[in-house]
Design a protein around this motif. Structure first.
Motif, PDB file in Angstrom:
ATOM      1  N   MET A  27       0.822  -1.218   0.000  1.00 48.78           N
ATOM      2  CA  MET A  27       0.000   0.000   0.000  1.00 48.78           C
ATOM      3  C   MET A  27       0.853   1.264   0.000  1.00 48.78           C
ATOM      4  N   ARG A  28       2.165   1.091  -0.036  1.00 49.16           N
ATOM      5  CA  ARG A  28       3.111   2.216  -0.008  1.00 49.16           C
ATOM      6  C   ARG A  28       2.934   3.075   1.238  1.00 49.16           C
ATOM      7  N   HIS A  29       2.562   2.434   2.330  1.00 45.54           N
ATOM      8  CA  HIS A  29       2.420   3.149   3.594  1.00 45.54           C
ATOM      9  C   HIS A  29       3.782   3.492   4.178  1.00 45.54           C
ATOM     10  N   ASN A  30       3.845   4.661   4.821  1.00 42.22           N
ATOM     11  CA  ASN A  30       5.098   5.077   5.436  1.00 42.22           C
ATOM     12  C   ASN A  30       5.404   4.298   6.717  1.00 42.22           C
ATOM     13  N   ALA A  31       4.393   4.131   7.556  1.00 39.11           N
ATOM     14  CA  ALA A  31       4.606   3.569   8.880  1.00 39.11           C
ATOM     15  C   ALA A  31       4.255   2.089   8.936  1.00 39.11           C
ATOM     16  N   MET A  32       5.047   1.345   9.686  1.00 43.99           N
ATOM     17  CA  MET A  32       4.785  -0.076   9.908  1.00 43.99           C
ATOM     18  C   MET A  32       5.026  -0.424  11.375  1.00 43.99           C
ATOM     19  N   TYR A  33       4.360  -1.479  11.834  1.00 42.64           N
ATOM     20  CA  TYR A  33       4.366  -1.825  13.251  1.00 42.64           C
ATOM     21  C   TYR A  33       4.412  -3.344  13.424  1.00 42.64           C
ATOM     22  N   TRP A  34       4.992  -3.767  14.541  1.00 39.77           N
ATOM     23  CA  TRP A  34       4.878  -5.141  14.981  1.00 39.77           C
ATOM     24  C   TRP A  34       4.248  -5.161  16.366  1.00 39.77           C
ATOM     25  N   TYR A  35       3.208  -5.997  16.504  1.00 39.60           N
ATOM     26  CA  TYR A  35       2.534  -6.194  17.785  1.00 39.60           C
ATOM     27  C   TYR A  35       2.580  -7.676  18.149  1.00 39.60           C
ATOM     28  N   ARG A  36       2.488  -7.927  19.451  1.00 44.37           N
ATOM     29  CA  ARG A  36       2.173  -9.269  19.900  1.00 44.37           C
ATOM     30  C   ARG A  36       0.843  -9.222  20.631  1.00 44.37           C
ATOM     31  N   GLN A  37       0.077 -10.298  20.507  1.00 47.02           N
ATOM     32  CA  GLN A  37      -1.236 -10.343  21.131  1.00 47.02           C
ATOM     33  C   GLN A  37      -1.313 -11.578  22.006  1.00 47.02           C
ATOM     34  N   ASP A  38      -1.495 -11.343  23.281  1.00 49.14           N
ATOM     35  CA  ASP A  38      -1.616 -12.421  24.259  1.00 49.14           C
ATOM     36  C   ASP A  38      -2.968 -12.325  24.937  1.00 49.14           C
TER      37      ASP A  38
END
Lengths: 114, 111
Positions: A27-38
């Protein structure tokens, strides 16, 4: 449109081994993230990147590293996995141009560390 | 630090009724408050966003309210359907801070 893809879908990993979780967006997005879900804890931010070439630490960064060599890819590496890193990992992206930061999530990677 | 509270107990309602989910927060008021839907085994999907200067936002059968005095947002699904069964997450965003997500509330709509 693929949006965000993650690989692998799931993985069982021996403690002490290293592993890289892959994330790609189209999507050519500038921002990216990593999450963990517990269970019961919701999504917790591990690392983020506001733009290619920059990264930052989130709420729970210890034991994880990231890189952002280009706009599309944002891999997450576990250098030496421990059982407490058993979780579901989600990658997300947003336009990151200021204003509302609506995030688009990948399908997740379920990681079990034994 | 900012905290978000969503009811950890599942909400069970009958088809056709209105489901109301609550999101409470502490400390600062967010610039934006968002609601996401998450199905089992899937990533969250954005539903609605409301700004701090807005009281209410609607989209089809969905309605979000935002009360900065009470530090609370309510998320309503009218004429609920079994297909609305999912976990609903609220998320807070404020300039200079990363978005924070609540743990979510599970909704079950019975036919």
């Amino acid at each position: 449109t693929a949006g965000i893809t993650q690989a692998p879908t799931s993985q069982i990993l021996a403690a002490g081994r290293s592993m890289t979780l892959r994330c790609t967006q189209d999507m050519r997005h500038n921002a990216m993230y990593w999450y963990r879900q517990d269970l019961g804890l919701g999504l917790r931010l591990i690392h983020y990147s506001n733009t290619a070439g920059t990264t930052g630490k989130g709420e729970v960064p210890d034991g994880y590293s990231v890189s952002r060599a280009n706009t599309d890819d944002f891999p997450l590496t576990l250098a030496s996995a421990v059982p407490s890193q058993t979780s579901v990992y989600f990658c997300a992206s947003s336009e990151g141009t200021g204003g509302a930061d609506t995030q688009y999530f990948g399908p997740g990677t379920r990681l079990t560390v034994l | 630090s900012q905290k978000i509270e969503q009811n950890s107990e599942a909400l069970n309602i009958q088809e056709g009724k209105t489901a109301t989910l609550t999101c409470n927060y502490t400390n600062y008021s967010p610039a934006y408050l968002q609601w996401y839907r998450q199905d089992p085994g899937r990533g969250p999907v954005f539903l609605l966003l409301i700004r701090e200067n807005e009281k209410e936002k609607r989209k089809e059968r969905l309605k979000v309210t935002f009360d900065t005095t009470l530090k609370q947002s309510l998320f309503h699904i009218t004429a609920s359907q079994p297909a609305d069964s999912a976990t609903y997450l609220c998320a807070l965003e404020r300039w200079g801070f990363k978005t924070i997500f609540g743990a979510g509330t599970r909704l079950f709509v019975k036919a």
